[in-house]
Design an enzyme around this catalytic site. Structure first.
Site, PDB file in Angstrom:
ATOM      1  N   ASP A  28       0.878  -1.162   0.000  1.00 50.76           N
ATOM      2  CA  ASP A  28       0.000   0.000   0.000  1.00 50.76           C
ATOM      3  C   ASP A  28       0.922   1.220   0.000  1.00 50.76           C
ATOM      4  O   ASP A  28       2.114   1.133   0.357  1.00 50.76           O
ATOM      5  CB  ASP A  28      -0.936   0.007   1.218  1.00 50.76           C
ATOM      6  CG  ASP A  28      -2.132   0.948   0.995  1.00 50.76           C
ATOM      7  OD1 ASP A  28      -2.066   1.787   0.064  1.00 50.76           O
ATOM      8  OD2 ASP A  28      -3.116   0.862   1.745  1.00 50.76           O
TER       9      ASP A  28
HETATM   10  C1  BGC Z   1      -4.981   3.331   0.097  1.00 48.61           C
HETATM   11  C2  BGC Z   1      -5.036   2.334  -1.050  1.00 48.61           C
HETATM   12  C3  BGC Z   1      -4.781   3.035  -2.343  1.00 48.61           C
HETATM   13  C4  BGC Z   1      -3.446   3.739  -2.283  1.00 48.61           C
HETATM   14  C5  BGC Z   1      -3.115   4.489  -3.545  1.00 48.61           C
HETATM   15  C6  BGC Z   1      -3.745   4.213   0.070  1.00 48.61           C
HETATM   16  O1  BGC Z   1      -3.926   5.285   0.918  1.00 48.61           O
HETATM   17  O2  BGC Z   1      -5.021   2.635   1.319  1.00 48.61           O
HETATM   18  O3  BGC Z   1      -6.288   1.713  -1.073  1.00 48.61           O
HETATM   19  O4  BGC Z   1      -4.827   2.113  -3.402  1.00 48.61           O
HETATM   20  O5  BGC Z   1      -3.480   4.698  -1.226  1.00 48.61           O
HETATM   21  O6  BGC Z   1      -3.929   5.591  -3.690  1.00 48.61           O
END
Ligand code: BGC
Length: 737
Positions: A229
């Site tokens: 993530d």
């Molecule tokens: C989120 C993810 C997301 C990623 C990219 C993170 O803050 O938890 O779900 O895909 O950011 O935007």
């Protein structure tokens, strides 16, 4: 490039390490023969940012894309075919926007109604979440675009999400929190999995070798790429060793240098870095085979698909006196959401829609020549006046975008008090009032249902939700959505109430497997509306249930008849239970489901397969799913608390037959028919226990049940020696094998 060819031949250690982290916020690097990749959120639309302002919190803008219903709405369709079609449309939009990997689906379990990100997740039930997640992945990947199954794993709160440890026992992890991921990985083979921010039992998901390698790859056969993530990596070297392949977003080279140094210092294997780089290269090879920029997507067709999904997602929660559907007549429409719809959640998934249906306009369209008076609801007297002089009132209620979002949790599940006050005042003036709800996380509905005769739950419906709501209100569409989450009467009744959010960096999953309806049913707690609930403008009868064991599990057959006056779609739910199970089990759990469309006066016979794993429990002792031998109850119904037909079926299990040892308890031995005979005979003859019909009365036996048999040598003061016990056990084990 074939799988067997070395995709990173010729790249040195520095280049291999560089492949394992982003080039920018959304892209990977092009190095040697390996092309760059564009990754983008997901899940209910393509959030493709093109300018220099990039973020993962939904702050800066993005290219227009269809905003389909977020998972909270999509799950209420209970319709994997529809979700797969949406996946295909998302795949097409990704291609048109130059996106190689779409970051979704989010399949985390809704453990607590307060989790700020529940709108992005499907359900409190792992089978429903996993089945819909798998459909999403199949759809997207059928277009040559990679999916990224997230957030792996046990990421069920936003509070302190980048540090807190989810402290969960093994069985609970396997049966609830990992189960959704397992279903998606096994059924749909996603090309990437995104590891979550949090720790699991003290170890960061990104550094968790058990999670990323033992379970994901060795057990489930995952052969794709693990991406972090955004910003989830605390220590890239440990993470790569555990099974992380790609760190996102860019670290400006910082963590690449750490990886190279670790290899040079001998603390990280060069083969591990090469393996991760190889996975990046293979993914790049796979997804860049498609022509990313050569297509445009069909904006109109996708809007129509979004509307179809929204129509199926709407849940008719209550319809006293058959108030709905409305006949075209003078109407009062009340509440700001009617004009400015709330249709998606905040944070990384925030989509810039291609267009937006406004409920008020759509209602006006279907009301024909009849006047529709609109009041924002800020002036109660005006709203009451409008309602009084209309034939019926529709009051839009719900949570504002600020109240729920990625990044933080809610502190309560109440609707704003002024909205309830407005509703009550309107109903007093106009008894024919419908309440329509928009919200991402569950909200208390008891007060709403007490006040208004008809309640329509829209959750979040995406850009075409306005039209879909009007369709349901006027009966253009017969509602068929079902709740994918229990609506409790009070937050205090909910399973994780006392263990949410984290405290001192730890979240204790003390309710164990009893999540959602599993909890409310086990504790016999009344709820406002149960899991799986949803009404229709027609009626369905269930009959002729037949349940038979098959090699794969069970075959459940029954007939569903439409006894009302309109065509309708019914979501048929199969719940299993095992009274007298050897382990603590829910009273019933969802073991299968299907949807069926039936015309009035017609009936259809359907078959719903139930897999053996969906009857089994995770045995911590055996380290595998165990199917208990026994008579399972199989109930089929229209919700978890509206079971219409029930049967029982004998199932032959696969319990492990571990040999008895000196550590086996008397209770365990007496539960085994072969062992019991021998043991009772020995106990009878051994003082101080005396004869079975005297001192060995049932109470004494019960007291002795937890005593390991090996201790009998000492208790019998040498009358039974250890050697005799070993011989006895060997004899029993031989008879049992
Ligand atoms: C989120 C993810 C997301 C990623 C990219 C993170 O803050 O938890 O779900 O895909 O950011 O935007």
């Amino acid at each position: 490039m074939t799988d067997s060819a070395d995709p990173i031949a010729g790249l040195d250690l520095t280049e291999q390490a560089a492949l394992g982290s982003g080039a920018s916020f959304w892209t990977t690097k092009a190095i040697g023969p390996v092309p760059a990749l564009m990754l983008t959120d997901g899940p209910h639309g393509v959030r493709r940012q093109s300018g220099s302002a990039t973020d993962h919190l939904g702050i800066s803008g993005s290219e227009p894309a269809t905003c389909f219903p977020p998972a909270v709405g999509l799950s209420q369709t209970w319709d994997p075919d529809l979700v797969e079609r949406i996946g295909r449309a998302l795949g097409d939009e990704s291609r048109a926007l130059g996106v190689h990997v779409l970051l979704g689906p989010g399949v985390n379990i809704k453990r607590d109604p307060r989790c700020g990100r529940n709108f992005e997740y499907f359900s409190e039930d792992p089978l429903l979440s996993g089945t819909l997640g798998a459909a999403w992945v199949r759809g997207v990947q059928s277009r040559g675009v990679g999916a990224s199954l997230k957030h792996f794993a046990a990421n069920n709160a936003e509070h302190d999400r980048m540090r807190a440890s989810s402290d969960v026992d093994d069985r609970t992890l396997r049966e609830i929190y990992l189960r959704t991921f397992e279903i998606v990985v096994r059924q749909a083979r996603p090309w990437t999995v995104m590891c979550s921010y949090n720790r699991i039992n003290g170890v960061y998901a990104s550094e968790n070798a058990w999670l990323l390698t033992t379970v994901l790859r060795d057990e489930w056969g995952f052969d794709g790429l693990v991406v972090s993530d955004w910003g989830a990596v605390a220590d890239r070297v440990t993470a790569v060793a555990a099974g992380l392949d790609l760190e996102m977003p860019t670290t400006g080279g910082l963590s690449n240098a750490e990886v190279v140094s670790a290899v040079r210092a001998g603390s990280l294997g060069a083969d591990v870095v090469a393996r991760a780089a190889g996975r990046v290269a293979r993914l790049a090879d796979k997804v860049t085979e498609m022509t990313c920029t050569a297509t445009v997507f069909d904006v109109d067709a996708h809007h129509e698909l979004a509307r179809e999904a929204a129509q199926r997602a709407i849940v008719l929660v209550q319809n006293d006196g058959d108030l709905l559907p409305l006949a075209p007549a003078p109407l009062a429409v009340i509440g700001g959401v009617a004009q400015e719809p709330r249709y998606q959640g905040g944070g990384s998934s925030h989509v810039n829609p291609t267009r937006l249906d406004v409920p008020l306009e759509e209602i006006r369209r279907l009301a024909g020549d009849h006047p529709v008076t609109y009041c924002p609801g800020t002036d109660i007297a005006a709203a009451v006046g409008a309602a009084e002089s209309a034939d019926a009132a529709v009051v839009f209620l719900g949570l504002t975008a600020e109240e729920e979002s990625e990044g933080y949790d809610r502190g309560h599940i109440d609707l704003p008090a002024d909205q309830l006050e407005l509703l009550r005042a309107v109903v007093q003036a106009q008894p024919r009032t419908v309440a329509v709800l928009s919200h991402g996380g569950v909200v208390r509905l008891d007060a709403v249902a007490d006040a208004a005769p008809a309640v329509v739950d829209g959750a979040l419906l995406g850009q075409a939700g306005g039209g879909a709501l009007a369709d349901v209100l006027f009966g253009v569409v017969n509602p068929s959505g079902r709740l994918a989450e229990t609506v409790p009467l009070r937050l205090q009744d909910s399973p994780a109430y006392l263990n949410f959010p984290s405290e001192s960096g730890h979240t204790v999953y003390g309710e164990r497997i009893f999540v959602g309806y599993r909890w409310y049913d086990a504790r016999d707690i009344p709820v406002a509306f149960p899991f799986g609930h949803g009404l229709s403008y027609t009626r369905f009868d269930y009959s002729g249930l037949e349940v038979d064991p098959t090699e794969e599990g069970l075959s459940v057959r029954l007939t569903v008849a439409n006894t009302g006056t309109r065509p309708g779609r019914e979501v048929v739910q199969v719940y299993a239970g095992l009274p007298g199970s050897a382990v603590a089990r829910p009273v019933r759990w969802l073991a299968g489901f299907a949807t069926v469309t039936v015309d009035p006066g017609e009936q259809r016979t359907i078959e719903i397969p139930v897999s053996r794993t969906d009857l089994a429990f995770w045995s911590t002792d055996a380290g595998r799913w165990v199917l208990e031998t026994g008579r399972y109850s199989v109930s089929v119904g229209a919700s978890s608390r509206d079971l219409r037909v029930t049967a029982t079926v004998a199932v032959a299990g696969d319990e492990p037959r571990s040999p008895f040892t000196r550590d086996s308890t008397l209770g365990e031995l007496l539960a085994d028919p072969v062992a019991a005979k021998t043991i009772l005979a020995v106990l009878d003859s051994a003082s101080p226990f005396g004869a079975a019909d005297s001192a060995l009365g049932s109470n004494l036996l019960r007291m002795l049940e937890s005593v390991p048999i090996g201790r009998m040598a000492a208790f019998s003061a040498g009358q039974v020696t250890r050697e005799q016990l070993d011989e006895l056990l060997a004899g029993i084990n031989a008879q049992r094998s």
